[in-house]
Every structure is written in C-alpha cells, then in structure tokens.
Design a protein around this motif. Structure first.
Motif, mmCIF file in Angstrom:
data_model
loop_
_atom_site.group_PDB
_atom_site.id
_atom_site.type_symbol
_atom_site.label_atom_id
_atom_site.label_comp_id
_atom_site.label_asym_id
_atom_site.label_seq_id
_atom_site.Cartn_x
_atom_site.Cartn_y
_atom_site.Cartn_z
ATOM 1 N N PHE A 25 0.831 -1.204 0.000
ATOM 2 C CA PHE A 25 0.000 0.000 0.000
ATOM 3 C C PHE A 25 0.867 1.256 0.000
ATOM 4 O O PHE A 25 0.624 2.192 -0.757
ATOM 5 C CB PHE A 25 -0.912 0.016 1.230
ATOM 6 N N GLY A 28 2.386 1.792 -3.175
ATOM 7 C CA GLY A 28 1.366 2.257 -4.108
ATOM 8 C C GLY A 28 1.259 3.770 -4.094
ATOM 9 O O GLY A 28 1.084 4.402 -5.128
ATOM 10 N N LYS A 37 -3.297 -0.261 -4.628
ATOM 11 C CA LYS A 37 -3.361 1.193 -4.524
ATOM 12 C C LYS A 37 -4.631 1.574 -3.793
ATOM 13 O O LYS A 37 -5.692 1.086 -4.128
ATOM 14 C CB LYS A 37 -3.379 1.822 -5.922
ATOM 15 N N GLY A 38 -4.485 2.461 -2.836
ATOM 16 C CA GLY A 38 -5.642 2.861 -2.049
ATOM 17 C C GLY A 38 -5.365 2.520 -0.601
ATOM 18 O O GLY A 38 -4.255 2.708 -0.130
ATOM 19 N N ASP A 39 -6.372 2.036 0.107
ATOM 20 C CA ASP A 39 -6.135 1.565 1.470
ATOM 21 C C ASP A 39 -7.103 0.435 1.787
ATOM 22 O O ASP A 39 -7.783 -0.071 0.897
ATOM 23 C CB ASP A 39 -6.218 2.721 2.476
#
Ligand code: SF4
Ligand code: SF4
Ligand code: SF4
Ligand code: SF4
Lengths: 270, 271
Positions: A25, A28, A37-39
């Motif tokens: 993450f 990312g 990518k993101g959480d």
C-alpha cells in the motif's frame, strides 16, 4: 534458535503478511507500485479490479448512498474470500492494529498486569452492539459512522498518506489495552473484527484440537486473545474450533508443545 | 420461593435490557452528534468533479486514490487534527493549487462515485464522443477583496490575471482612470463567476501578505436570483419565461378550454 523459530512460526508468518501488505500500500502511494493502490477501505488490485471493505459498504448504504459498481464488486470479492476462506483472518493477518494490540499485550506481560483468566466489566458481545449501533447511527447521521472515527483506518491510512493527530486515537487503543483491559480493543470493542467474526462460521481454515495428546499445560489458553473459543474444549474433546471470534492467529498452535493443536480444513458438518 | 426467583430474574433481565438500551441510546446520540459536527466543514475545497458536499461525504470511501493520482500533490486527505472530515480529499490553494491537468488524472480513478467524471466532460462534435474538459470543473470560485488587492489602490499588479489558466475568461482586467493622479489607470482584476473553476492558481500567486483573491466553495460564495428574475435581453432566459408562462397558461387552458378557444394566444403571452 530453530526452536524459537518453530515456536513462533505463525507469528512470524503473520508479521510478514501484515507488513508486506502494508508495504504494498505504501509503495502504491509513494513509489507508484501497481499492486495495491488505495487503502483497506478500497484498494485497486493490479489495476484489474478493486477490493473493498464490506463493513464500510454497509455503513455507506445505511447512510443513504449506493456506491459505484467498482466498489460493490470489490466488496463481493472480499466478502466471498473471508466467508469461505479466511474467516476472521483479516484481524490476525492483515489488520495493522493487530501489531499495536499485540505489543500492548507484551507490555502488559512485562508490567505483570497480564491475567490468565480475565474478569472484565463488559461482555465479549459488546462489539456486536457497537456494530449494530454504527449502522443505525450511519442512517441517522447520513455518513458512514465508524469510518469517521475508526482508529484502525486512521492507523492504516495514516501510514500510507500521513498521520496527523491520528497518533492520539491509536495511543488510546494502545494504552487502553495495556492498562484498562487485556485485549480490550480487538477482543471487545472493534466492530470491524466483530463483522469478520460474524462471517467466520463457514471459512476454510480452522484450528484443530486433539485432546489425546493434550497434557493440559494451558499454554494455549494463556496466549489466546479470544479464550472463550478454546476454553470449552481444551483437554476435553477433540474438535475443530468453530468459535466465531477465532482469528486464525495460530498463537495456540505455536505454543503447544504436545502436538495437540494444528491448523486443518473445516469439515462442513455440524 | 422458586417462583419468586423466577420473577426476580425476569425483572433483572428487563432491567439489564433497559439499561443496555439506555447506554446504546446515549452512545448513539453522542456518536451522531459528533459525526454531524465532524462532517460539516463549509470552507472545504474538493477535487475537480466532486459531487455535492452533502453527498460527497457519504460517497467518498476514503481510499486516497485521487491523492495518489495527483501529480502536483495538490490533493491531500483529511487527517485528525486538521479540522477537516478525516480521510477525504481536499486542497488548500494558497499552499498548492490545482494545476488543472488536461488529462485530469485524479477523477477517473475514483472508484466510489464521489468524483463524477460526467462533470468534467464535454461532447466533442468532431470526434463524436465525450472528451475530458477540466475547464468545466467547479471546485470553487475566486473572490477578490478590493480593500487589500493592491491593483485597487492603483498599483500595477496583474499577477492573478496572468496566473489564471483561463486568462481573459475567468479573470479580466478592467481599465478605469485613476482620478487621484489624473494620469494613471487602474487595472482591476474582475472574476467571472460563471467561468472560474476554483483552481486557486490566482490565490496561490497573489503577492499580498494574505491572498487578496481567494477561492471559496461555490455554495458559500454564490447567490441565487430566483426564478422570477428574467433577463429580458437574453434570448435563452426569455425562453425560460415563455416556457413558464406556457405552463401556467396550459393549466388555465385545461380549466377553461372554451376561453382558450375564443381568446387570442399571442395576446395572452405578451401580457
Ligand atoms: S479486531 Fe479490529 S483492530 Fe483488532 S485485528 Fe480485528 S479489525 Fe483489527
Ligand atoms: S486536476 Fe491535476 S492538479 Fe488538479 S487536483 Fe486533479 S490531478 Fe491534481
Ligand atoms: S478517489 Fe474518490 S473515493 Fe477515493 S478518496 Fe478520492 S474522492 Fe474519495
Ligand atoms: S480566477 Fe483563479 S481560481 Fe478561477 S480559474 Fe482563474 S486562477 Fe483558477
């Protein structure tokens, strides 16, 4: 040394998975890695599809918003995965808060505050009440209720995007677990853990107890963060542990020196 | 004795239930009150193509993908302590403004629907398809403080005007004579609210100590004239009146069909 390793096999594996996922993450965001990518709320997986937290989607739905299809599909994937494979494994193998609360338990032991049988003012089911309440509050407040106060996402998001005063919320959990209640956050309060417990019943991996070889040393009961799932069976019957709150952390398997506990596959009989 | 026991337990259960319910109620109310506080931040500027704030705070899943996509680090996620709803993207133009990327990387990546790509698309007649158009963004609107803006003092400064990606459309310069000196001109910046995207490049560039041109959220900065004001000189707006009167007429007409048949249609409208 080998003994130390084998006695902490699952602990080490878990720390590797937890920090590995976290690293993906972070990569990312900072280095443009394209894996996650993101959480933990919603992540883009290899630019192929999304993975989304079902508990967050339910709250958002209660708040009166139907999320876009990307997220709904992502939720379905996660829901199927944890219902049929992982169970509550999210807590022990993915959630970054688990590291914090495990450290809190260590410190509790060092400070000699650790108790083998816990007597506490609140019930283990408290988390399910919070879970239910969060959905009602989401509906009334028109916003995903737990997501806005969750120390879990503050920690995870904080590590990826910047923490701000998120440290405060995380410290509250940390000190609560050290001084107020043993395994207080994950074992009683966290509704996210509660949510995954609710879908744990049919998951693939279960801890198996063999009471023939058990010497009743009680080491497993001392380390287990959710003792109520083990307590009725240890040294009594050979069984696959199907208690909802077992997070497949494998601590009991690690500490058992008599081969009386191991991971096995769920048998879908009663 | 046995019977009494049973009654006591039942009462106990009831008591516990009521107590539990009470705690839940109080907890829920506090929680809800906190959320209402925490989610409403009228001064916040959202990324391009964000849906209405009320819906946005519901829709955004706080994944930060838009923040990751922004090449200028304009967007950031709210964190505890910065008094913005946590986990949701916003920007502070005085620190980093939105550069209005033609390819708008932040918008298509949003998985939740909080950023709606339709809001920054136009139909390209030549290509016969929808194309991205960042100029349609409505992140906010720039407001000038004519007390502190030094151009209003008569000092020559067209920094914001030059910084604006929509130069001469979103900001224009207005020339008037400076009567104090008699021989100089004022070059005052004027913002066209209908065109300004709220990117904040002007605010970012402004030379005064605290920016004299500042981007405010549209809901805060804009008014509403109401339906009954009509621009008689504007063909489009005129149409609106005709439609409206048409509607009213039609209602009447259906009531009094005979009158309609006998009366003169043109006369009715002109009145
Ligand atoms: S109970 Fe909550 S905080 Fe604890 S590990 Fe599970 S999700 Fe994370
Ligand atoms: S348009 Fe470009 S600069 Fe503006 S917020 Fe989006 S990615 Fe960032
Ligand atoms: S990409 Fe969309 S859902 Fe994710 S943080 Fe940005 S606005 Fe919110
Ligand atoms: S006037 Fe300012 S905020 Fe508006 S488009 Fe121009 S630079 Fe951006």
């Amino acid at each position: 040394m080998i003994k130390l390793l084998s006695q902490n096999k699952y602990l080490i594996l878990r720390r590797i998975t937890q920090s590995g996922i976290l690293l993906l993450f972070i990569g990312g965001n900072y280095w443009g890695w394209n894996i996650l990518k993101g959480d933990l709320s919603t992540a883009n997986f290899f630019d192929l599809f999304h993975l989304s937290d079902p508990y967050m989607v339910i709250q958002t739905f209660a708040a009166g918003y139907i999320l876009a299809n990307d997220v709904l599909l992502g939720t379905l994937i996660i829901l199927l995965f944890y219902t049929f494979i992982g169970g509550r494994s999210f807590c022990s193998w993915v959630c970054p808060m688990n590291i914090v609360t495990d450290v809190a338990v260590r410190i509790r032991k060092l400070l000699k505050l650790y108790q083998d049988d816990i007597k506490v003012p609140i019930n283990r089911n408290f988390r399910y009440w919070i879970l239910g309440l969060s959905i009602v509050v989401s509906a009334f407040a028109g916003i995903a209720a737990f997501e806005l106060i969750s120390p879990v996402s503050m920690l995870h998001r904080g590590l990826i995007y910047g923490m701000g005063f998120g440290w405060a919320a995380i410290s509250v959990v940390f000190f609560f677990d050290i001084f107020v209640m043993q395994n207080g956050w994950c074992g009683y309060v966290c509704p996210l853990g509660g949510f995954y417990s609710l879908i744990n019943r049919f998951s693939l991996f279960k801890v198996k107890h063999n009471h023939e070889t058990c010497t009743a040393c009680n080491k497993c009961l001392i380390v287990c963060p959710e003792k109520q799932v083990l307590l009725p069976y240890i040294n009594k019957i050979s069984i696959k542990i199907k208690g909802m709150e077992c997070s497949n952390c494998g601590r009991c398997v690690d500490v058992c020196e008599d081969n009386a506990l191991c991971f096995s596959l769920n048998n879908y009989k009663k | 004795m046995k019977k009494k026991d049973k009654v006591a337990t039942r009462r106990d259960i009831l008591k516990t239930l009521l107590k539990g319910g009470g705690y839940l109620g109080i907890g829920g109310l506090t929680w809800g009150a906190y959320l209402n506080e925490a989610k409403s931040e009228p001064m916040i500027l959202r990324p391009p193509a964000a849906i209405d704030e009320e819906e946005f705070v519901k829709a955004c899943v706080k994944c930060g993908t838009c923040v990751e996509a922004c090449p200028y680090d304009t967007l950031r996620l709210g964190t505890p302590g910065d008094t913005k709803p946590v986990g949701m993207p916003y920007f502070v133009p005085r620190e980093i403004a939105c550069e209005m990327c033609p390819d708008i990387p932040c918008v298509p990546v949003c998985p939740s629907g909080a950023l709606d790509i339709n809001k920054v698309q136009t139909f390209d007649e030549k290509k016969q398809e929808k194309v991205l158009d960042i100029n349609k963004a409505q992140m906010g609107v720039a407001i000038i403080d004519n007390e502190s803006c030094i151009a209003f003092w008569g000092i020559q400064c067209d920094i914001c005007y030059r910084a604006c990606p929509l130069i001469d459309e979103a900001i224009k310069l207005e020339y008037t004579q400076n009567e104090r000196t008699g021989k100089h001109a004022f070059l005052r910046p004027v913002v066209d609210n209908a065109v300004c995207t709220g990117c904040g490049l002007c605010e970012n560039a402004c030379v005064t100590e605290k920016a004299s041109i500042r981007v405010l959220p549209r809901t805060l900065a804009t008014g509403k004239a109401g339906d009954h004001y009509i621009k008689g000189w504007d063909k489009e707006d005129e149409k609106r009146m005709k439609e409206k009167e048409g509607e009213e007429q039609q209602e009447k007409v259906s009531d009094k069909a005979l009158e309609y048949l006998n009366g003169d249609w043109e006369d009715l409208i002109d009145d």
